[in-house]
Design a protein around this motif. Structure first.
Motif, PDB file in Angstrom:
ATOM      1  N   SER A 249       0.988  -0.969   0.122  1.00  0.00           N
ATOM      2  CA  SER A 249       0.510  -0.202  -0.340  1.00  0.00           C
ATOM      3  C   SER A 249       1.112   1.107  -0.101  1.00  0.00           C
ATOM      4  N   GLU A 250       1.739   1.387   0.977  1.00  0.00           N
ATOM      5  CA  GLU A 250       3.043   2.743   0.442  1.00  0.00           C
ATOM      6  C   GLU A 250       2.914   2.908  -0.250  1.00  0.00           C
ATOM      7  N   ARG A 252       2.405   2.177  -3.581  1.00  0.00           N
ATOM      8  CA  ARG A 252       1.365   2.905  -4.261  1.00  0.00           C
ATOM      9  C   ARG A 252       0.754   3.958  -3.856  1.00  0.00           C
ATOM     10  N   THR A 253       1.053   3.957  -3.011  1.00  0.00           N
ATOM     11  CA  THR A 253       1.109   5.953  -2.351  1.00  0.00           C
ATOM     12  C   THR A 253       1.772   6.800  -2.193  1.00  0.00           C
ATOM     13  N   GLY A 254       2.753   6.674  -3.184  1.00  0.00           N
ATOM     14  CA  GLY A 254       3.279   7.314  -3.482  1.00  0.00           C
ATOM     15  C   GLY A 254       5.536   6.918  -3.250  1.00  0.00           C
ATOM     16  N   LYS A 255       5.928   5.811  -2.152  1.00  0.00           N
ATOM     17  CA  LYS A 255       7.002   5.936  -1.724  1.00  0.00           C
ATOM     18  C   LYS A 255       8.214   4.953  -3.706  1.00  0.00           C
ATOM     19  N   LYS A 262       8.870   3.880   4.133  1.00  0.00           N
ATOM     20  CA  LYS A 262       7.875   4.824   4.603  1.00  0.00           C
ATOM     21  C   LYS A 262       9.906   5.524   6.125  1.00  0.00           C
TER      22      LYS A 262
END
Length: 277
Positions: A249-250, A252-255, A262
């Motif tokens: 999830s991290e 896919r959201t820009g990492k 993160k």
């Protein structure tokens, strides 16, 4: 129709198939495990108990293929094997080959079994039990949920890698225990084995999770490829499994842009801009 039950044992199926072939019983007249039967042969036909006159010459290569494919759990598990055996015994060896429709399904099942054996080797996580002097408990235990019946044969892989340590692998169906000298297989995994493997606490789990989360590289994440190498059905039984959805999830959201997990990206330090080699 002749209904047979082999208790999912290749040796039993082989004896039944030998009898059927000797009496020239066509595959369309036989089914395995289709219903509960009171005895070995459930039929309204009068069948001889002795082998019949037909003697088939079966290549050893075919027996090896059939034994491997017999580990596959699925529909027509045993009937398909007999159909292949029937055709080869009557001179049609294309039934063994991937170019044939029946042979293609046989080869597909063998590949699935081989892949599942690889999954056992890759995804079993042994956990050390607390040392107890004089105890005959295994020193290491693991819980695994294979899709096919590969545990007995595939667990030989660990015999040479675990030295003389005692270890055990439990599954929902069967289990193996290595006592330091020989590998013991239980077709019905004892309840105490299952409870031991599922309820043990790993004292090193926190260290492993820290390592896994810190080495995760979102910039290189390809979820489809990851799922191909590490199917999600295994996640629940892996220590790191609970981290994987969050890490995906991290990413896919820009990492993926940062190329860091993160918590690593949040640490102080000079950012080094990317360049070209």
């Amino acid at each position: 129709m002749i209904s047979l039950e082999c208790d999912n044992l290749f040796s039993t199926w082989r004896e039944q198939a030998r009898w059927l072939l000797s009496h020239q019983v066509d595959p369309c007249r036989v089914s395995w495990g289709a219903e509960q039967v009171a005895d070995l042969f459930a039929t309204d036909e009068q069948l001889a108990t002795q082998n019949g006159p037909f003697q088939a010459r079966i290549p050893k290569a075919l027996l090896a293929l059939l034994e491997s494919a017999a580990c596959y759990r699925g529909e027509q598990r045993w009937s398909l094997l007999y159909e292949v055996l029937w055709r080869v015994s009557h001179g049609d060896r294309t039934a063994m080959l991937a170019g044939d429709k029946l042979g293609s399904e046989l080869q597909r099942r063998i590949k699935q079994v081989q892949r599942e054996a690889h999954h056992l080797h890759a995804f079993v996580r042994f956990i050390a039990l607390p040392a107890t002097e004089g105890s005959e408990l295994p020193e290491y235990v693991a819980w695994h949920e294979p899709a096919h019946d590969i545990l007995h044969s595939a667990s030989q892989h660990f015999v040479g890698r675990m030295g003389q340590h005692r270890w055990m692998i439990a599954t929902p169906l069967d289990g193996v225990y290595y006592d330091g000298e020989q590998l013991l297989h239980q077709r019905r995994c004892p309840l105490e084995w299952q409870q031991l493997a599922q309820n043990v606490d790993d004292p090193h789990s926190a260290m492993w999770l820290t390592y896994y989360s810190h080495t995760f590289n979102p910039a290189r994440l390809n979820p489809k490829v990851m799922e191909g190498h590490l199917p999600s059905r295994f996640w629940k039984n892996l220590p790191e499994g609970k981290l994987i959805p969050g890490l995906i999830s991290e990413a896919r959201t820009g990492k993926q842009r940062d190329g860091q997990a993160k918590m690593i990206a949040a640490k102080p330090g000079k950012r080094i801009s990317g360049g070209h080699c």
